[in-house]
Design an enzyme around this catalytic site. Structure first.
Site, mmCIF file in Angstrom:
data_model
loop_
_atom_site.group_PDB
_atom_site.id
_atom_site.type_symbol
_atom_site.label_atom_id
_atom_site.label_comp_id
_atom_site.label_asym_id
_atom_site.label_seq_id
_atom_site.Cartn_x
_atom_site.Cartn_y
_atom_site.Cartn_z
ATOM 1 N N ILE A 12 0.818 -1.400 -0.158
ATOM 2 C CA ILE A 12 -0.141 0.080 0.144
ATOM 3 C C ILE A 12 0.897 1.181 0.075
ATOM 4 O O ILE A 12 0.359 2.361 -0.483
ATOM 5 C CB ILE A 12 -1.124 -0.011 1.114
ATOM 6 C CG1 ILE A 12 -1.857 1.090 1.115
ATOM 7 C CG2 ILE A 12 -0.188 0.216 2.674
ATOM 8 C CD1 ILE A 12 -2.763 1.234 -0.062
ATOM 9 N N ALA A 13 2.090 1.192 0.611
ATOM 10 C CA ALA A 13 2.894 2.528 0.751
ATOM 11 C C ALA A 13 3.159 3.167 -0.584
ATOM 12 O O ALA A 13 3.001 4.382 -0.396
ATOM 13 C CB ALA A 13 4.358 1.972 1.365
ATOM 14 N N LEU A 72 1.615 -1.786 8.485
ATOM 15 C CA LEU A 72 1.774 -3.119 9.098
ATOM 16 C C LEU A 72 0.319 -3.824 9.254
ATOM 17 O O LEU A 72 -0.725 -3.061 9.040
ATOM 18 C CB LEU A 72 2.447 -3.178 10.503
ATOM 19 C CG LEU A 72 3.791 -2.453 10.495
ATOM 20 C CD1 LEU A 72 4.242 -2.399 11.852
ATOM 21 C CD2 LEU A 72 4.895 -3.302 9.807
ATOM 22 N N LYS A 95 -5.461 2.215 8.182
ATOM 23 C CA LYS A 95 -6.717 1.615 8.899
ATOM 24 C C LYS A 95 -6.860 0.274 8.795
ATOM 25 O O LYS A 95 -6.199 -0.306 7.909
ATOM 26 C CB LYS A 95 -8.093 2.372 8.197
ATOM 27 C CG LYS A 95 -8.044 2.374 6.605
ATOM 28 C CD LYS A 95 -8.736 0.973 6.190
ATOM 29 C CE LYS A 95 -8.085 0.658 4.923
ATOM 30 N NZ LYS A 95 -8.503 -0.818 4.905
#
Length: 334
Positions: A12-13, A72, A95
């Site tokens: 996702i980063a 994470l 989230k």
């Protein structure tokens, strides 16, 4: 310049942080940490990040990092967000912020005590579309609001090794997808819901691969309105994130409230007249980083800090309880 360290060589980063930061002149990503040095080094090399660390504690010891982005599994969110806060860093955490509301309250208390920001990464909230829809619902144009229905579905077939499906890691349709509709329902109703019923479809490990919930809003500007939530990762479901608000004068439907920069529409039917419109904006992640920079520079809380993320987790807990989902045991600070 706000200097950022990333926890987790996560998929996702790049879209949520690295690319949006690259479009700015007031932030830079300076380090990434992962459980293995090999993973961190590979990720750093791929994304042009200057430093890589084996383990998250080493990154926290660096005195040139202002903000930590926690990417994470949910089971690790509170543990490492709290560690970053205690190390004097501000935090942007993916989230859902925690495994349950008790953990969320603990994290919020640590943020308040340390005087640092802990911001939950509901990027969609910061796109102008969210405020435009909320303001329209509150304008009275729909008349008395009777119901708010929110859904998020995305094909994510079961895998026993995927964090999205393992209960102990924070997997499940409600945690992974349904937290967005929870946030939309709370925002558009302007109040917290009372959950009246819920049911789920379990995967082989007991996590919810699909879940539905019904609720009522007993306070706020739309007291008396009812709400429904649906989230599903079942094979073959379409990627869809619609919200429908129904009043006694008409309806409003939003398609793709979660990623409006990839295409969205708002359709209203009021007194028999149909209108479709969109709201201009950048990527949701760009708007989110605008809010993060403003909070860090001014000391004011972002919308998705503290009480907001605690309230979201309260609703998630209530839905799981109503559905009879067995939750993993979690220590408050873990």
């Amino acid at each position: 310049m706000i200097r950022i360290g990333i926890f987790g060589a996560a998929g996702i980063a790049p879209q949520a942080l690295i690319r949006p930061v690259s479009r700015r002149t007031d932030m830079e990503v300076v380090a990434v940490a992962a459980r293995s040095l090999e993973s961190a080094t590979s990720f750093a090399r791929e994304h042009g990040i200057p430093r890589a660390y084996e383990g998250y504690a080493e990154l926290l010891a660096a005195d040139d990092i202002d903000l930590v982005y926690v990417a994470l599994p949910p089971s690790e969110h509170v543990r490492w967000s709290v560690a970053a806060l205690e190390a004097g860093k501000d935090v942007l955490c993916e989230k859902p912020i925690s495994m349950d509301a008790a953990q969320a309250r603990h994290a919020a208390a640590v943020a308040e005590r340390t005087g640092r920001h802990l911001i939950e990464a509901f990027h969609d909230h910061y796109h102008p579309l969210t405020a435009a829809v909320r303001d329209f619902v509150n304008s009275g144009a729909l008349g008395t609001v009777a119901s708010i229905d929110a859904s998020f579905t995305a094909d994510n077939p079961y895998s026993p090794t995927s964090i999205r499906h393992v209960p102990a890691l924070g997997g499940g349709a409600l945690m992974d997808l349904g937290c967005y509709p929870v946030h939309w329902l709370r925002e558009l109703a302007g109040a917290e819901p009372f959950i009246t019923g819920a049911r789920f479809v379990p995967n082989e490990l007991g996590a919810d691969i699909a879940i539905d919930a019904e609720m009522v809003f007993t306070s706020g500007p739309h007291a008396g309105a009812r709400g429904t939530l649906h989230a599903s990762m079942e094979p073959g479901v379409p990627f869809a994130a619609p919200v429908v608000v129904t009043g006694d004068r008409g309806t409003l439907r939003v398609d793709n409230l979660v990623l409006p920069h990839r295409g969205h529409s708002v359709t209203t039917v009021i007194d028999g007249v149909t209108r479709t419109w969109t709201v201009a904006g950048a990527e949701t992640y760009d708007h989110e980083l605008d809010a993060v920079v403003t909070s860090l520079r001014t000391g004011t809380a972002a919308d998705t800090e503290g009480e907001d993320f605690v309230a979201t987790m309260d609703v998630i807990d209530a839905i799981y309880a109503a559905a009879g989902v067995v939750r993993p045991d979690t220590a408050i600070g873990s």
